[in-house]
Design an enzyme around this catalytic site. Structure first.
Site, mmCIF file in Angstrom:
data_model
loop_
_atom_site.group_PDB
_atom_site.id
_atom_site.type_symbol
_atom_site.label_atom_id
_atom_site.label_comp_id
_atom_site.label_asym_id
_atom_site.label_seq_id
_atom_site.Cartn_x
_atom_site.Cartn_y
_atom_site.Cartn_z
ATOM 1 N N GLU A 113 11.941 -3.995 -2.940
ATOM 2 C CA GLU A 113 12.423 -3.256 -4.113
ATOM 3 C C GLU A 113 13.659 -2.418 -3.775
ATOM 4 O O GLU A 113 13.750 -1.231 -4.092
ATOM 5 C CB GLU A 113 11.318 -2.384 -4.731
ATOM 6 C CG GLU A 113 10.441 -3.150 -5.692
ATOM 7 C CD GLU A 113 9.587 -2.266 -6.589
ATOM 8 O OE1 GLU A 113 10.034 -1.176 -6.995
ATOM 9 O OE2 GLU A 113 8.455 -2.681 -6.870
ATOM 10 N N ASP A 154 5.612 -6.392 0.823
ATOM 11 C CA ASP A 154 4.698 -6.135 -0.285
ATOM 12 C C ASP A 154 4.258 -7.500 -0.804
ATOM 13 O O ASP A 154 4.875 -8.075 -1.693
ATOM 14 C CB ASP A 154 5.408 -5.320 -1.372
ATOM 15 C CG ASP A 154 4.491 -5.050 -2.563
ATOM 16 O OD1 ASP A 154 3.295 -5.397 -2.491
ATOM 17 O OD2 ASP A 154 4.983 -4.495 -3.562
#
Length: 419
Positions: free
Chosen positions: A163, A289
């Site tokens: 991200e 992630d």
């Protein structure tokens, strides 16, 4: 290219008269001539009053009292950022303003290394993986700055980030300049990888797309070498920390949410297939992630032979299990009474033949609230993973036993008298 005259004159005894650009140019010239890192160039230039020729001579003819960090000589050049920063101009200007403030007085705080900070010597190999939640624009500058401070403080060999947005990537690249920064995209959000220049030699990179993703997800693959040698001439001790360890590093942000489990499992299968295709001389590390549930890993047949879950290999410590925990991390505006916690962030390791790196310990980072906004750096905890040489513990035990034996027999004192 001729060095800056002001740095070579007989009266130049420090770099105080040089502007940061001149110091940077001298570091680049030193690094190009010697094949060393920019940090090593800075060390010798500072020591020799920023006189380039004296610094080069000192590098090739060190005094017997010095401890020298011999790192791989091949260092790939760090390309300038080609990111499109037209998106989110407001965020970009805020982050750029902070970086300008860091350098306004001519200091080098923006590098993240600090003026007098020396290169720390860390045993073993360390890797940090962290979803830094760049899609949350609230307190983005303070949170990104905290991420950079954590990276520069812990100074892991490799960092996996998820991200990341174009503006935060540019900021991280500037603040963490002791790392080579590699991004898997240039728009909206993507993953990135940081390689510590003093211990990791970059070889190649590749971005493998996920054909059916609906969230711009992919797999970033980097081939590299890890290893350095410490030479202490004062004590006539030569210690090879690891030798050269071939690495295949992979980071990804697999499809999010429970509703996209089918796509996530397809992506996981593709990742694991890529792991199995790697040469057996490479230690393969996959992290990020991954948004996985244990049932999903079991549904694709589990991990390949020779591949372990790092957290499980460290004994499955419960205190470091749930990397996304709404009951403890309130960065999200969670309105539901049920407070979920999941082990979304994971690291998988496929050992090489012969085995060169083994999991030793794991812990969280980013668990302290920031002083300004009173939020955490991210809605995810970061995972700091430490590896050791498989025989490292036995070697340490043998050294300790030798020390005890020397003390009992007096051999150490005899050797000292002989010296």
């Amino acid at each position: 290219m001729e060095p800056a005259p002001s740095a070579q004159g007989p009266g130049a005894t420090s770099g105080q008269d040089l502007v940061p650009q001149e110091r940077r140019q001298l570091q680049l010239e030193f690094s190009e001539i010697t094949g060393s890192t920019l940090d090593r160039a800075r060390f010798y230039l500072l020591k020799n009053g920023w006189r380039l020729q004296d610094s080069i001579n000192d590098y090739y003819d060190p005094s017997e009292e010095e401890v020298i960090d011999v790192t791989p000589a091949v260092q790939a050049p760090v390309p300038s950022s080609t990111l499109d920063t037209s998106q989110d101009v407001h965020t970009s200007s805020r982050i750029s303003s902070e970086r300008d403030l860091d350098t306004a007085d001519g200091s080098e705080q923006a590098t993240g290394t600090g003026k007098n900070q020396s290169e720390p010597v860390t045993p073993g190999f360390t890797l940090l993986t962290w979803n830094i939640n760049g899609l949350d624009q609230r307190n983005i500058l303070e949170r990104t700055k905290a991420v950079c401070n954590t990276i520069n403080s812990l100074y892991p060999d490799v960092v996996f980030l998820q991200e990341v947005i174009p503006q935060t990537f540019e900021y991280i690249e500037a603040k963490c300049d002791r790392y080579k920064a590699i991004a898997s995209g240039t728009e909206q959000y993507f993953t990135a990888m940081l390689l510590r220049k003093s211990s990791i030699t970059f070889i190649s990179q590749n971005i493998q797309p996920f054909p059916t993703t609906r969230m711009m997800r992919n797999l970033l693959i980097v081939k590299a070498m890890f290893g350095s040698v410490l030479v202490c001439l004062k004590t006539t001790l030569l210690m090879a920390r690891f030798g050269s360890v071939p690495l295949c590093l992979m980071t990804s942000h697999l499809e999010s949410t429970k509703d996209h489990a089918a796509e996530r499992k397809r992506q996981l299968q593709q990742v694991l297939q890529t792991v199995m295709q790697q040469d057996q001389t490479n230690t393969v590390i996959v992290g990020g992630d991954l948004n996985l549930r244990d049932t999903e890993v079991a549904a694709v047949g589990g991990l390949p032979a020779g591949t372990v879950d790092f957290w499980e290999a460290c004994g499955s410590p419960l205190q470091f299990k749930f990397t996304w925990d709404v009951s403890k991390n309130d960065n999200l505006d969670w309105q539901l009474k049920f407070r979920p916690k999941c082990r979304f962030d994971r690291v998988y390791v496929r050992s090489s033949r012969p085995d060169q790196l083994a999991p030793e310990s794991i812990k969280f980072v980013g668990t302290d609230r920031l002083e300004g906004c009173r939020r955490f750096p991210s809605d995810h905890w970061g995972l700091l993973c430490k590896f050791v040489k498989p025989c490292g513990r036995q070697v340490q035990q043998n050294l300790e036993q030798t020390d005890v034996s020397d003390n009992k027999t007096g051999n150490r004192a005899k050797r000292a008298r002989t010296t």
